[in-house]
Design a protein around this motif. Sequence first.
Motif, short mmCIF file in Angstrom:
data_model
loop_
_atom_site.label_atom_id
_atom_site.label_comp_id
_atom_site.label_asym_id
_atom_site.label_seq_id
_atom_site.Cartn_x
_atom_site.Cartn_y
_atom_site.Cartn_z
N VAL A 385 -2.27 2.94 0.07
CA VAL A 385 -1.08 3.09 -0.77
C VAL A 385 -0.61 1.69 -1.16
O VAL A 385 -0.56 0.77 -0.33
CB VAL A 385 0.03 3.87 -0.04
N LEU A 386 -0.31 1.51 -2.44
CA LEU A 386 0.17 0.23 -2.96
C LEU A 386 1.69 0.26 -3.04
O LEU A 386 2.27 1.16 -3.65
CB LEU A 386 -0.43 -0.04 -4.35
N VAL A 387 2.33 -0.74 -2.40
CA VAL A 387 3.79 -0.76 -2.27
C VAL A 387 4.33 -2.08 -2.78
O VAL A 387 3.75 -3.14 -2.52
CB VAL A 387 4.21 -0.55 -0.80
N GLN A 388 5.47 -2.04 -3.48
CA GLN A 388 6.16 -3.24 -3.93
C GLN A 388 6.76 -3.96 -2.72
O GLN A 388 7.39 -3.34 -1.86
CB GLN A 388 7.26 -2.86 -4.94
N ASP A 411 7.97 2.24 5.32
CA ASP A 411 7.94 2.47 6.77
C ASP A 411 6.49 2.43 7.26
O ASP A 411 5.82 3.45 7.38
CB ASP A 411 8.60 3.81 7.12
N ARG A 412 6.04 1.24 7.56
CA ARG A 412 4.62 0.99 7.84
C ARG A 412 4.09 1.78 9.03
O ARG A 412 2.95 2.25 9.02
CB ARG A 412 4.37 -0.51 8.05
N LEU A 413 4.90 1.93 10.07
CA LEU A 413 4.42 2.64 11.25
C LEU A 413 4.08 4.09 10.91
O LEU A 413 3.05 4.62 11.33
CB LEU A 413 5.48 2.58 12.36
N ASN A 416 0.91 4.23 8.84
CA ASN A 416 -0.27 4.04 9.69
C ASN A 416 -0.60 5.31 10.48
O ASN A 416 -1.77 5.63 10.69
CB ASN A 416 -0.05 2.87 10.65
N LYS A 417 0.44 6.03 10.90
CA LYS A 417 0.21 7.29 11.60
C LYS A 417 -0.48 8.32 10.70
O LYS A 417 -1.21 9.19 11.19
CB LYS A 417 1.54 7.86 12.11
N VAL A 422 -1.92 0.10 4.07
CA VAL A 422 -0.83 -0.34 3.20
C VAL A 422 -1.24 -1.61 2.47
O VAL A 422 -1.65 -2.59 3.10
CB VAL A 422 0.46 -0.60 4.02
N VAL A 423 -1.15 -1.59 1.16
CA VAL A 423 -1.40 -2.77 0.33
C VAL A 423 -0.06 -3.19 -0.26
O VAL A 423 0.54 -2.47 -1.05
CB VAL A 423 -2.41 -2.47 -0.80
#
Length: 470
Positions: A385-388, A411-413, A416-417, A422-423
């Motif tokens: 997923v690409l995130v600003q 919310d990276r955690l 990841n779950k 995450v990009v």
Amino acid sequence: MSIAIIRQTLKALHKHSRVRSGRTSYRVNQWFKWLSPGLSVKRWLLISVGGVILAALGLAIWVKLTPIFWMIQLLKGLLGFITNLLPNYVSGPLVMVCGLLLLLWGQTRTVGSITKVLRPEGDEEIIDMLLAHRRLYRGPKIVVIGGGTGLSNLLRGLKNYSANITAIVTVADDGGSSGRLRREIGVLPPGDIRNCLAAMADEEKLLTELFQYRFSAGDGLTGHSFGNLFLTAMSEITGDLERAVAASSKVLAIRGQVLPATLSDVSLWANLADGRRIEGESSITEAGGKIVNIGCTPANPPALPAAIKALKEAEYIVIGPGSLYTSVIPNLLVPEIADVIAASLAPRIYVCNIMTQPGETQGYTVSDHIKAIDNVCGKSLFNAVLVQNKHPSARAHMRYAQEDSHPVFCDRLEINKLGRRVVIANIMHEDETGCVRHDPQKIARVLLRWYSSTSKKNVILKTHQAVSRV
């Protein structure tokens, strides 16, 4: 006084010589571009030279060598005279260079004449056109899925890196000009397709202005955009929207292709947390509730075969950006499309929105966007997923807060779950009014960079697996 005049004259001569030198170096650079590998020009140049030699030989045989003999004698005498004046190690290379210069001059003038015909305005050299064409059509096969302004912004950037782009667009719109045409004439809504066609065209600025032009007067024309009317007329002429878009793509000379997700007359519905059931794409956002379930009527519409073919051949699949429930998910409500994406071995990435959208994603985090897509499809469709990464300015915060819209929290955690990579990158453009959009060039560069790195990793992994088997 005379010294000052002399200095000015010398400066003018120096400036003129620099301009001439710049022009000469530019022209020499343009000549050498013709020797670039892959253009298939050198071979035809050599064949042309060989043809001239054979034609001259044939003429000599035909006339029994009589005039050719005297010409050879004359040439022999001339070359002998030159050799007597200059040694052969000087005269030989000199004559050879003169011949090559004449050949190069003739070819340059020929190409210049062709360029004037193909590009009368003369704003681009034909060699630059050929090199750009070669680069773009060797680009990766990219399939982009979505709708709305987010998708058209993305296409504006990607078209500079590849001409092998397929945009799969939702046809569930029932508001504005598209909705009126859908109700009154019975055609599929052309609005999102119109935006994508304009974004992928070479003459994008003029075409966008033309296609987005809305009539402000006229009985029945008020509120309609020219692009919607154009596609509606093409649908009537060609028989359906797919043929209309294909014909329009040729007329507009777009890079790539735009395809509707389905040719079925699809209508969206949504169940809200307060128990309401909302019918129609435009009504879902206006209802202002929390969406707990979404679907379409008729259920499980058939996918456009060309869209399935493009997805199966794709080397890179990009989902979004766009309104989550009314632009992105409607394409995935076509079961065949979701199944093909899930089964694809190509890199697949979801471009998350920068801001939450009132009536659709209030309070949503990045992981909430991902869960919404997973819940609708019942399977995982993408692996990243690409995130600003930067927040908008205070001015933008104040503007969007008035609409109950806020930056989407990463919310990276939780991401990841969900098994997603995450990009994070700065892919945002903010104008002077505080309006936030994805920047076409930034997002395209980031997506292509991630694709390149992922492709290399896949090649290394496949090589390692092959070696392990041996």
